[in-house]
Write a protein that holds these residues in place. Structure first.
Motif, PDB file in Angstrom:
ATOM      1  N   SER A  15      20.219 -43.988   2.954  1.00  0.00           N
ATOM      2  CA  SER A  15      19.199 -44.521   3.878  1.00  0.00           C
ATOM      3  C   SER A  15      19.795 -45.157   5.182  1.00  0.00           C
ATOM      4  O   SER A  15      19.517 -45.528   5.928  1.00  0.00           O
ATOM      5  CB  SER A  15      18.199 -45.483   3.180  1.00  0.00           C
ATOM      6  OG  SER A  15      18.531 -46.717   2.952  1.00  0.00           O
ATOM      7  N   THR A  17      23.343 -45.395   7.945  1.00  0.00           N
ATOM      8  CA  THR A  17      23.803 -44.698   8.935  1.00  0.00           C
ATOM      9  C   THR A  17      25.378 -44.424   8.788  1.00  0.00           C
ATOM     10  O   THR A  17      26.331 -45.361   8.477  1.00  0.00           O
ATOM     11  CB  THR A  17      23.674 -45.362  10.333  1.00  0.00           C
ATOM     12  OG1 THR A  17      22.307 -45.672  10.376  1.00  0.00           O
ATOM     13  CG2 THR A  17      24.518 -44.527  11.420  1.00  0.00           C
ATOM     14  N   LEU A  64      19.686 -30.893  10.543  1.00  0.00           N
ATOM     15  CA  LEU A  64      19.912 -32.208  10.416  1.00  0.00           C
ATOM     16  C   LEU A  64      18.633 -33.134  10.684  1.00  0.00           C
ATOM     17  O   LEU A  64      18.488 -34.144  10.440  1.00  0.00           O
ATOM     18  CB  LEU A  64      21.044 -32.803  11.574  1.00  0.00           C
ATOM     19  CG  LEU A  64      22.544 -32.426  11.295  1.00  0.00           C
ATOM     20  CD1 LEU A  64      23.302 -32.774  12.601  1.00  0.00           C
ATOM     21  CD2 LEU A  64      22.827 -32.498  10.000  1.00  0.00           C
ATOM     22  N   LYS A  65      17.656 -32.200  11.200  1.00  0.00           N
ATOM     23  CA  LYS A  65      16.100 -32.651  11.439  1.00  0.00           C
ATOM     24  C   LYS A  65      16.398 -33.996  12.148  1.00  0.00           C
ATOM     25  O   LYS A  65      15.711 -34.885  11.937  1.00  0.00           O
ATOM     26  CB  LYS A  65      15.694 -33.101   9.939  1.00  0.00           C
ATOM     27  CG  LYS A  65      15.542 -31.862   9.083  1.00  0.00           C
ATOM     28  CD  LYS A  65      14.697 -32.230   7.660  1.00  0.00           C
ATOM     29  CE  LYS A  65      14.458 -30.988   6.859  1.00  0.00           C
ATOM     30  NZ  LYS A  65      15.311 -29.860   6.852  1.00  0.00           N
ATOM     31  N   SER A  66      17.004 -33.671  13.117  1.00  0.00           N
ATOM     32  CA  SER A  66      17.127 -34.994  14.227  1.00  0.00           C
ATOM     33  C   SER A  66      17.693 -36.209  13.796  1.00  0.00           C
ATOM     34  O   SER A  66      17.630 -37.311  14.482  1.00  0.00           O
ATOM     35  CB  SER A  66      15.736 -34.967  14.995  1.00  0.00           C
ATOM     36  OG  SER A  66      15.301 -34.287  15.465  1.00  0.00           O
ATOM     37  N   ARG A  67      18.387 -36.318  12.659  1.00  0.00           N
ATOM     38  CA  ARG A  67      18.998 -37.291  12.230  1.00  0.00           C
ATOM     39  C   ARG A  67      20.403 -37.646  12.930  1.00  0.00           C
ATOM     40  O   ARG A  67      21.173 -38.874  12.750  1.00  0.00           O
ATOM     41  CB  ARG A  67      19.260 -37.393  10.476  1.00  0.00           C
ATOM     42  CG  ARG A  67      18.056 -37.371   9.997  1.00  0.00           C
ATOM     43  CD  ARG A  67      18.328 -37.323   8.317  1.00  0.00           C
ATOM     44  NE  ARG A  67      18.986 -36.150   7.943  1.00  0.00           N
ATOM     45  CZ  ARG A  67      20.171 -36.391   7.086  1.00  0.00           C
ATOM     46  NH1 ARG A  67      20.806 -37.299   6.855  1.00  0.00           N
ATOM     47  NH2 ARG A  67      20.657 -35.277   6.892  1.00  0.00           N
ATOM     48  N   LEU A  83      25.008 -40.185  11.903  1.00  0.00           N
ATOM     49  CA  LEU A  83      24.116 -39.588  11.089  1.00  0.00           C
ATOM     50  C   LEU A  83      23.364 -40.748  10.347  1.00  0.00           C
ATOM     51  O   LEU A  83      23.836 -41.583   9.703  1.00  0.00           O
ATOM     52  CB  LEU A  83      24.957 -38.562  10.011  1.00  0.00           C
ATOM     53  CG  LEU A  83      23.978 -37.740   9.234  1.00  0.00           C
ATOM     54  CD1 LEU A  83      23.102 -37.017  10.020  1.00  0.00           C
ATOM     55  CD2 LEU A  83      24.585 -37.039   8.094  1.00  0.00           C
ATOM     56  N   ARG A  84      21.907 -40.703  10.553  1.00  0.00           N
ATOM     57  CA  ARG A  84      21.237 -41.705  10.287  1.00  0.00           C
ATOM     58  C   ARG A  84      20.622 -41.145   8.774  1.00  0.00           C
ATOM     59  O   ARG A  84      20.124 -40.241   8.525  1.00  0.00           O
ATOM     60  CB  ARG A  84      20.118 -41.918  11.229  1.00  0.00           C
ATOM     61  CG  ARG A  84      20.561 -42.590  12.382  1.00  0.00           C
ATOM     62  CD  ARG A  84      19.544 -42.582  13.520  1.00  0.00           C
ATOM     63  NE  ARG A  84      19.194 -41.403  13.832  1.00  0.00           N
ATOM     64  CZ  ARG A  84      19.719 -40.697  15.079  1.00  0.00           C
ATOM     65  NH1 ARG A  84      21.007 -41.222  15.398  1.00  0.00           N
ATOM     66  NH2 ARG A  84      19.289 -39.467  15.288  1.00  0.00           N
ATOM     67  N   PHE A  85      19.926 -42.097   8.037  1.00  0.00           N
ATOM     68  CA  PHE A  85      19.190 -41.979   6.820  1.00  0.00           C
ATOM     69  C   PHE A  85      19.781 -41.173   5.986  1.00  0.00           C
ATOM     70  O   PHE A  85      19.204 -39.997   5.345  1.00  0.00           O
ATOM     71  CB  PHE A  85      17.691 -41.536   7.214  1.00  0.00           C
ATOM     72  CG  PHE A  85      17.215 -42.463   8.180  1.00  0.00           C
ATOM     73  CD1 PHE A  85      16.798 -42.139   9.392  1.00  0.00           C
ATOM     74  CD2 PHE A  85      16.831 -43.734   7.964  1.00  0.00           C
ATOM     75  CE1 PHE A  85      16.197 -42.726  10.344  1.00  0.00           C
ATOM     76  CE2 PHE A  85      16.173 -44.514   8.870  1.00  0.00           C
ATOM     77  CZ  PHE A  85      15.957 -44.124  10.116  1.00  0.00           C
ATOM     78  N   VAL A  86      21.270 -41.409   5.652  1.00  0.00           N
ATOM     79  CA  VAL A  86      21.750 -40.388   4.886  1.00  0.00           C
ATOM     80  C   VAL A  86      21.298 -40.402   3.309  1.00  0.00           C
ATOM     81  O   VAL A  86      20.683 -41.338   2.782  1.00  0.00           O
ATOM     82  CB  VAL A  86      23.339 -40.869   4.787  1.00  0.00           C
ATOM     83  CG1 VAL A  86      24.065 -40.782   6.204  1.00  0.00           C
ATOM     84  CG2 VAL A  86      23.692 -42.322   4.407  1.00  0.00           C
ATOM     85  N   ASP A  90      24.451 -35.429   1.955  1.00  0.00           N
ATOM     86  CA  ASP A  90      25.340 -35.627   3.035  1.00  0.00           C
ATOM     87  C   ASP A  90      26.549 -35.903   2.474  1.00  0.00           C
ATOM     88  O   ASP A  90      27.485 -35.981   3.584  1.00  0.00           O
ATOM     89  CB  ASP A  90      24.839 -36.777   3.909  1.00  0.00           C
ATOM     90  CG  ASP A  90      23.610 -36.494   4.485  1.00  0.00           C
ATOM     91  OD1 ASP A  90      22.315 -37.204   4.744  1.00  0.00           O
ATOM     92  OD2 ASP A  90      23.449 -35.328   5.087  1.00  0.00           O
TER      93      ASP A  90
END
Lengths: 120, 107
Positions: A15, A17, A64-67, A83-86, A90
């Motif tokens: 969750s 970054t 990546l769904k905009s992450r 990369l957010r909300f890993v 990932d």
């Protein structure tokens, strides 16, 4: 000769970054070419993440769904991946690379890669 | 997405053999097809781009051909340093995609 070197933490909690930087030497990013990120989960194949031009123009893989966000700092001659909300999926070796002269074409020069593990 | 399917998954061969690897695209990629070689613990290395153009420094024993959706990479006489995993990649359609790889191993 163009050289690329990835840098960043090897362990990221779920969750949070993931932030990686690719330092480029032997070539000025401002001079041209697209620059990209590719990842490879352990024992698996390659996945293109996204690419950027020195102007800031970007292309991303929708998976990546905009992450993900790729940025460039020409003053430091490097570009970065956030990369957010890993999640555990990932976890991978992350490579930075320079494309050929074709827009987001083949990857001609690669960094050595850095392993990022997502785990609590 | 354009799915790139490589075959076979593994090829067991002897040094000096000629090998042919295949790559099939789920939709046309024109001539926008590249091949890479990856050895354990190393980054991929660009071998071929634009279907059949050798990258800088690539030995002449590597050749490739194809068009549209069917492509092949050939190694005329396998050397010890050629045992590796080979990937194809298309750069015609979005997103850019790779095949799952063909491992060339020593028989």
């Amino acid at each position: 000769q163009v050289q690329l070197q990835e840098a960043g933490p090897g362990l990221v909690k779920p969750s949070e970054t993931l932030s990686l930087t690719c330092a480029v030497s032997g070539y000025s990013i401002s001079s041209g070419y697209y620059w990209g990120w590719i990842r490879q989960p352990p024992g698996k194949g390659l996945e293109w993440i996204g690419s950027i031009y020195h102007s800031g123009s970007t292309y991303y893989n929708p998976s990546l769904k905009s992450r993900g966000t790729i940025s460039v700092d020409t003053s430091k001659n490097h570009f970065s991946l956030t990369l957010r909300f890993v999640i555990a999926a990932d976890t991978a070796v992350y490579y930075c690379a320079r494309h050929t002269s074709v827009v987001v074409g083949p990857f001609e020069h690669w960094g050595q890669g850095t392993l990022v593990t997502v785990s609590s | 997405d354009t799915v790139m399917t490589q075959s076979p998954a593994t090829l067991s061969v002897s040094p000096g053999d000629r090998v042919t690897l295949s790559c099939r695209a789920s939709q046309g990629v024109s001539s926008n097809l590249a091949w890479y070689q990856q050895k354990p613990g190393q980054a991929p290395r660009l071998l071929i781009y634009d279907v059949s153009t050798g990258a800088t420094g690539i030995p002449a024993r590597f050749s490739a051909s194809g068009s549209g959706t069917e492509f092949t990479l050939s190694i005329s006489s396998l050397q010890s340093e050629d045992f590796a995993v080979y990937y194809c990649q298309q750069y015609k359609n979005w997103p850019r995609t790779f095949g799952q790889g063909t491992k060339v191993e020593i028989k």
